[in-house]
Design a protein around this motif. Structure first.
Motif, PDB file in Angstrom:
ATOM      1  N   LYS A  35       0.836  -1.341   0.093  1.00 39.70           N
ATOM      2  CA  LYS A  35       0.013   0.052  -0.039  1.00 39.70           C
ATOM      3  C   LYS A  35       0.765   1.288  -0.089  1.00 39.70           C
ATOM      4  O   LYS A  35       0.573   2.188  -0.493  1.00 39.70           O
ATOM      5  CB  LYS A  35      -0.744   0.137   1.107  1.00 39.70           C
ATOM      6  CG  LYS A  35      -1.980   1.105   1.426  1.00 39.70           C
ATOM      7  CD  LYS A  35      -2.975   1.160  -0.044  1.00 39.70           C
ATOM      8  CE  LYS A  35      -3.931   2.012   0.029  1.00 39.70           C
ATOM      9  NZ  LYS A  35      -4.926   1.886  -0.830  1.00 39.70           N
ATOM     10  N   GLN A  36       1.976   1.495   0.678  1.00 39.29           N
ATOM     11  CA  GLN A  36       2.897   2.483   0.754  1.00 39.29           C
ATOM     12  C   GLN A  36       3.442   2.619  -0.678  1.00 39.29           C
ATOM     13  O   GLN A  36       3.761   3.720  -1.305  1.00 39.29           O
ATOM     14  CB  GLN A  36       3.958   2.324   1.783  1.00 39.29           C
ATOM     15  CG  GLN A  36       4.864   3.301   1.932  1.00 39.29           C
ATOM     16  CD  GLN A  36       5.753   3.000   3.006  1.00 39.29           C
ATOM     17  OE1 GLN A  36       6.395   1.810   3.519  1.00 39.29           O
ATOM     18  NE2 GLN A  36       6.553   4.121   3.636  1.00 39.29           N
ATOM     19  N   GLN A  38       2.206   1.756  -3.391  1.00 41.86           N
ATOM     20  CA  GLN A  38       1.212   2.188  -4.397  1.00 41.86           C
ATOM     21  C   GLN A  38       0.969   3.617  -4.125  1.00 41.86           C
ATOM     22  O   GLN A  38       0.721   4.252  -5.107  1.00 41.86           O
ATOM     23  CB  GLN A  38      -0.024   1.415  -3.848  1.00 41.86           C
ATOM     24  CG  GLN A  38      -1.448   1.919  -4.965  1.00 41.86           C
ATOM     25  CD  GLN A  38      -2.610   1.331  -4.546  1.00 41.86           C
ATOM     26  OE1 GLN A  38      -2.764   0.446  -3.558  1.00 41.86           O
ATOM     27  NE2 GLN A  38      -3.732   1.647  -5.023  1.00 41.86           N
ATOM     28  N   LEU A  39       0.823   4.045  -2.771  1.00 36.01           N
ATOM     29  CA  LEU A  39       0.598   5.478  -2.483  1.00 36.01           C
ATOM     30  C   LEU A  39       1.770   6.578  -3.024  1.00 36.01           C
ATOM     31  O   LEU A  39       1.713   7.574  -3.343  1.00 36.01           O
ATOM     32  CB  LEU A  39       0.264   5.617  -1.037  1.00 36.01           C
ATOM     33  CG  LEU A  39      -1.097   5.193  -0.676  1.00 36.01           C
ATOM     34  CD1 LEU A  39      -1.338   5.140   0.728  1.00 36.01           C
ATOM     35  CD2 LEU A  39      -2.173   5.832  -1.122  1.00 36.01           C
ATOM     36  N   THR A  40       2.923   5.966  -2.901  1.00 39.88           N
ATOM     37  CA  THR A  40       4.174   6.855  -3.195  1.00 39.88           C
ATOM     38  C   THR A  40       4.135   7.053  -4.793  1.00 39.88           C
ATOM     39  O   THR A  40       4.261   7.976  -5.149  1.00 39.88           O
ATOM     40  CB  THR A  40       5.376   5.838  -2.861  1.00 39.88           C
ATOM     41  OG1 THR A  40       5.581   5.946  -1.376  1.00 39.88           O
ATOM     42  CG2 THR A  40       6.803   6.619  -3.332  1.00 39.88           C
ATOM     43  N   THR A  41       3.714   5.896  -5.562  1.00 40.42           N
ATOM     44  CA  THR A  41       3.531   5.972  -7.122  1.00 40.42           C
ATOM     45  C   THR A  41       2.442   6.794  -7.308  1.00 40.42           C
ATOM     46  O   THR A  41       2.732   7.668  -8.168  1.00 40.42           O
ATOM     47  CB  THR A  41       3.337   4.634  -7.481  1.00 40.42           C
ATOM     48  OG1 THR A  41       4.332   3.557  -7.196  1.00 40.42           O
ATOM     49  CG2 THR A  41       3.430   4.682  -9.036  1.00 40.42           C
ATOM     50  N   GLU A  42       1.306   6.782  -6.765  1.00 40.89           N
ATOM     51  CA  GLU A  42       0.346   7.793  -7.052  1.00 40.89           C
ATOM     52  C   GLU A  42       0.771   9.314  -6.606  1.00 40.89           C
ATOM     53  O   GLU A  42       0.285  10.190  -7.393  1.00 40.89           O
ATOM     54  CB  GLU A  42      -0.901   7.511  -6.168  1.00 40.89           C
ATOM     55  CG  GLU A  42      -1.713   6.236  -6.769  1.00 40.89           C
ATOM     56  CD  GLU A  42      -2.692   5.861  -5.800  1.00 40.89           C
ATOM     57  OE1 GLU A  42      -3.163   6.361  -5.041  1.00 40.89           O
ATOM     58  OE2 GLU A  42      -3.430   4.649  -6.144  1.00 40.89           O
ATOM     59  N   ALA A  43       1.545   9.558  -5.647  1.00 37.95           N
ATOM     60  CA  ALA A  43       1.837  10.762  -5.323  1.00 37.95           C
ATOM     61  C   ALA A  43       2.797  11.271  -6.117  1.00 37.95           C
ATOM     62  O   ALA A  43       2.733  12.450  -6.457  1.00 37.95           O
ATOM     63  CB  ALA A  43       2.241  10.825  -3.652  1.00 37.95           C
ATOM     64  N   LYS A  44       3.727  10.610  -6.710  1.00 35.72           N
ATOM     65  CA  LYS A  44       4.532  10.951  -7.552  1.00 35.72           C
ATOM     66  C   LYS A  44       4.051  11.413  -9.053  1.00 35.72           C
ATOM     67  O   LYS A  44       4.599  12.483  -9.881  1.00 35.72           O
ATOM     68  CB  LYS A  44       5.693   9.943  -7.736  1.00 35.72           C
ATOM     69  CG  LYS A  44       6.736  10.041  -6.529  1.00 35.72           C
ATOM     70  CD  LYS A  44       7.777   8.723  -7.073  1.00 35.72           C
ATOM     71  CE  LYS A  44       8.834   8.562  -5.751  1.00 35.72           C
ATOM     72  NZ  LYS A  44       9.691   7.511  -6.046  1.00 35.72           N
ATOM     73  N   ALA A  45       2.698  10.689  -9.108  1.00 38.79           N
ATOM     74  CA  ALA A  45       1.950  11.016 -10.455  1.00 38.79           C
ATOM     75  C   ALA A  45       1.347  12.212 -10.527  1.00 38.79           C
ATOM     76  O   ALA A  45       0.954  12.836 -11.524  1.00 38.79           O
ATOM     77  CB  ALA A  45       1.155   9.987 -10.899  1.00 38.79           C
ATOM     78  N   LEU A  46       1.096  12.821  -9.333  1.00 36.36           N
ATOM     79  CA  LEU A  46       0.238  14.062  -9.179  1.00 36.36           C
ATOM     80  C   LEU A  46       1.128  15.234  -9.749  1.00 36.36           C
ATOM     81  O   LEU A  46       2.573  15.240  -9.590  1.00 36.36           O
ATOM     82  CB  LEU A  46       0.117  14.246  -7.539  1.00 36.36           C
ATOM     83  CG  LEU A  46      -1.101  13.618  -6.867  1.00 36.36           C
ATOM     84  CD1 LEU A  46      -0.967  13.793  -5.483  1.00 36.36           C
ATOM     85  CD2 LEU A  46      -2.239  13.640  -7.618  1.00 36.36           C
TER      86      LEU A  46
END
Length: 174
Positions: A35-36, A38-46
């Motif tokens: 989960k961490q 996944q969230l790191t990847t999503e945060a970098k995509a912002l």
């Protein structure tokens, strides 16, 4: 039978129970790491400009000096002269609770995940300048609520303008 049964039901059973607990903890840690990631990847995509705007809209702290400088700059563009800045922090405590699933949650006294600060100040200028100032504050990225407002005559001579005593409330995440 006299040797095997006590050994299997005693120390071996205890050890198996501990192994099951460790396996469950290891499984939870692996799910957390996934989960961490996944969230790191999503945060970098912002988009970074969007993150910066969001951070300025509702920051995780308050910088009193920068806020006063920003308001003073808006007032200077509007023609208003600000003075007598006073800040008062509105404190809300925290209380721990447990939800229906037994998961610990953080409940705040005011029920909100944010704190607020009252900023009182005085300003002098014409009504048109004051309206320009309020319009700029209203359309600023940072949410400010006008909590109190008092109007009085600024000087003895006609045309001196008005004195505006106002209190704004601003917010930030806890």
């Amino acid at each position: 039978f006299g040797y095997i049964n006590p050994t299997v039901t005693g120390p071996i059973a205890t050890t198996n129970a501990q192994i099951k607990q460790y396996d469950a903890a290891l499984s939870a840690a692996q799910r957390f790491e996934q989960k961490q990631a996944q969230l790191t990847t999503e945060a970098k995509a912002l988009p970074q400009d969007g993150v910066a705007r969001l951070q300025s809209f509702l920051p995780d702290g308050v910088d009193n000096v920068q806020l006063i400088l920003d308001l003073d700059a808006v007032a200077a563009r509007s023609g208003i002269k600000l003075s007598n800045f006073v800040t008062t922090e509105i404190k809300g405590g925290q209380a721990a609770s447990v939800d229906a699933n037994g998961t610990p949650t953080l409940a705040l006294d005011n029920g909100q995940p944010y704190d607020s600060l009252d900023l009182s100040m005085s300003g002098t200028g014409s009504y048109t300048q004051f309206r320009t100032f309020l319009d700029a504050v209203e359309t600023s990225l940072r949410p400010l609520d006008l909590m109190e407002f008092h109007l009085s005559d600024a000087g003895a001579a006609p045309g001196d303008g008005y004195k505006y005593d106002m209190t704004f409330r601003l917010y930030w995440l806890r």
